[in-house]
Design a protein around this motif. Structure first.
Motif, mmCIF file in Angstrom:
data_model
loop_
_atom_site.group_PDB
_atom_site.id
_atom_site.type_symbol
_atom_site.label_atom_id
_atom_site.label_comp_id
_atom_site.label_asym_id
_atom_site.label_seq_id
_atom_site.Cartn_x
_atom_site.Cartn_y
_atom_site.Cartn_z
ATOM 1 N N ASP A 1 43.668 35.717 21.063
ATOM 2 C CA ASP A 1 44.126 35.348 22.465
ATOM 3 C C ASP A 1 44.573 33.916 22.855
ATOM 4 O OD1 ASP A 1 43.050 37.867 22.775
ATOM 5 O OD2 ASP A 1 41.108 37.458 23.168
ATOM 6 N N THR B 1 45.043 33.846 28.744
ATOM 7 C CA THR B 1 45.163 34.746 29.682
ATOM 8 C C THR B 1 43.663 35.336 29.840
ATOM 9 O OG1 THR B 1 47.600 35.055 29.465
ATOM 10 C CG2 THR B 1 46.322 36.757 30.725
ATOM 11 N N ASP C 1 40.626 37.759 31.612
ATOM 12 C CA ASP C 1 40.611 39.171 32.256
ATOM 13 C C ASP C 1 39.582 39.337 33.365
ATOM 14 O OD1 ASP C 1 38.290 39.092 30.743
ATOM 15 O OD2 ASP C 1 39.073 40.421 29.155
ATOM 16 N N THR D 1 35.462 37.627 30.786
ATOM 17 C CA THR D 1 35.599 36.650 29.842
ATOM 18 C C THR D 1 35.355 35.208 30.246
ATOM 19 O OG1 THR D 1 36.640 38.103 28.253
ATOM 20 C CG2 THR D 1 36.629 36.024 27.592
ATOM 21 N N THR E 1 45.923 33.985 36.481
ATOM 22 C CA THR E 1 45.495 34.569 35.529
ATOM 23 C C THR E 1 45.639 33.909 34.177
ATOM 24 O OG1 THR E 1 47.299 36.143 35.111
ATOM 25 C CG2 THR E 1 45.552 36.914 36.789
ATOM 26 N N THR E 2 46.430 32.935 33.835
ATOM 27 C CA THR E 2 46.760 32.646 32.838
ATOM 28 C C THR E 2 46.398 30.546 32.935
ATOM 29 O OG1 THR E 2 48.598 33.991 32.182
ATOM 30 C CG2 THR E 2 48.522 31.669 31.002
ATOM 31 N N MET F 1 42.752 40.192 40.612
ATOM 32 C CA MET F 1 41.347 39.978 39.598
ATOM 33 C C MET F 1 40.421 41.142 39.649
ATOM 34 S SD MET F 1 42.080 37.825 37.247
ATOM 35 C CE MET F 1 40.710 37.484 36.479
ATOM 36 N N ASP F 2 40.160 41.756 38.505
ATOM 37 C CA ASP F 2 39.246 42.669 38.550
ATOM 38 C C ASP F 2 37.823 42.099 38.656
ATOM 39 O OD1 ASP F 2 40.726 45.005 38.193
ATOM 40 O OD2 ASP F 2 40.918 44.332 36.107
ATOM 41 N N SER G 1 33.301 38.339 38.789
ATOM 42 C CA SER G 1 34.461 38.028 38.037
ATOM 43 C C SER G 1 34.495 36.643 37.543
ATOM 44 C CB SER G 1 35.503 38.574 39.015
ATOM 45 O OG SER G 1 37.055 38.408 38.316
#
Length: 364
Positions: free
Chosen positions: A124, A143, A145, A148, A215-216, A238-239, A283
């Motif tokens: 990752d 990146t 999720d 994490t 996201t990164t 984002m989830d 999140s």
């Protein structure tokens, strides 16, 4: 015969394969490459926010060792001395932890430089790049999720002579959170609101400031940093993930289950304290430079409102004053209160450094 292993001290508030073929050499005296640990406050459930090292939660971190200051590119065979996991368990704040199998210091007594990455993934973390200008440093990309936690520990320098000294000197890797944790609580003001909205079916982070959230992250490993104003890129929503409130004893537990297609029932909660409302989702998102106004925006969907509605979140400090500045390493608890009229939401920072936003965001 005794072996010399690296010694470092790990502090976390947040696995890799060995790439070195160098053999360990026997030495005289007790010394090993290892680390102690002290953990920042955050709770781990699978890949969820890491709350600290406990009897049941250890910290598995990727620790890269280099013979060149700032050069932590695992593909650089000249500088790379070792690249493997260290497992920090309860008590490792006083007892140093090393590689397993152990790893010897250079026999010439020269320095070894260490940095830490969490998660300890070898796949990752990508795009390692070492540069000598303007200063010797390595960058790497990650990146994330939403479920994490991502932490970094800045470079420390250690030598064989230090751990052979009396008393032995073990350096400290201090892990810091690179992301921001958002936790959502929900309650209904009246039974009528429950009827009007139905259960909550989805939560997403739709905006960070005026744009899509990033996201990164491109981190600087030698300093253990990722500047919120420049190190984050690639925009997308984002989830959110669910928080399980059914454990016995009752303790909210973060899960890896997406908050999509759910039916989380609303409950009428008396009182005004935000912690009265159950935590239902979380999140891990890119940090921002907050202004205290329209800092984040959620998209909340319910059974009776399947298209969803936007909920603006103004970040606050305890005392209901605007939170400004970097949100990195902080957790914000956002309480949604559903009414049969317009929707509002309140968010406050709570310890992770977690900030519980005073008041509720009313959803009408």
């Amino acid at each position: 015969m005794k072996k010399l292993i690296f010694s470092v001290l790990a502090v976390a508030a947040m696995a890799s394969c060995s790439k070195s073929e160098l053999t360990e050499r026997p030495v005289t005296g007790d010394a090993f490459i290892g680390v102690k640990s002290e953990v920042l406050s955050v709770k781990q459930a699978t890949k969820a926010p890491f709350e600290g090292i406990t009897a049941t939660d250890s910290l598995v971190a990727r620790v890269i060792a280099s013979t060149v200051s700032g050069n932590f590119d695992p593909n650089n065979t000249t500088a790379n001395w070792h690249d493997a996991n260290m497992v920090f368990i309860q008590g490792s704040d006083t007892t140093p932890v090393g590689y397993n199998p152990s790893r010897a210091y250079p026999t010439d007594g020269s320095s070894v430089f260490l940095c830490g990455l969490y998660p300890a993934s070898t796949t990752d973390w990508k795009s390692f790049s070492f540069s000598t200008s303007p200063s010797a440093e390595t960058t790497a990309k990650y990146t994330f999720d939403g479920k994490t936690d991502v932490m970094l520990a800045a470079q420390v320098e250690t030598k064989k002579s230090e751990v052979l000294a009396t008393p032995a000197v073990y350096k400290k890797l201090v892990f810091n959170h690179m992301l921001t944790k958002l936790v959502v609580c929900a309650k209904a003001k009246t039974a009528a609101a429950i009827s009007d909205f139905g259960g909550i079916t989805e939560i997403r982070l739709s905006k960070a400031g005026s744009s899509l959230p990033f996201t990164t992250m491109e981190a600087t490993l030698s300093t253990g940093t990722a500047d919120p104003s420049s190190a984050f890129s690639v925009a997308d929503s984002m989830d959110f993930y669910t928080i399980d409130n059914t454990t016995t004893p009752a303790t909210p537990v973060a899960t890896d289950s997406l908050f999509q297609g759910k039916k989380v029932a609303l409950k009428v909660v008396d009182g005004t304290i935000v912690t009265d409302a159950p935590r239902i989702g979380y999140s891990m998102v890119a940090p921002i430079i907050a202004t205290g106004s329209d800092d984040y925006e959620l998209l909340v969907k319910t059974e009776k409102n399947p298209k969803g509605f936007p909920v603006k979140v103004n970040l606050k400090k305890p005392g209901n004053t605007a939170f400004t500045g970097s949100t990195q390493g902080k957790a914000f608890v956002i309480t949604l209160e559903f009414e049969s009229t317009p929707i509002e939401a309140l968010g406050q920072v709570t310890d992770w450094d977690e900030i519980v936003l005073p008041g509720d965001i009313t959803i009408k």
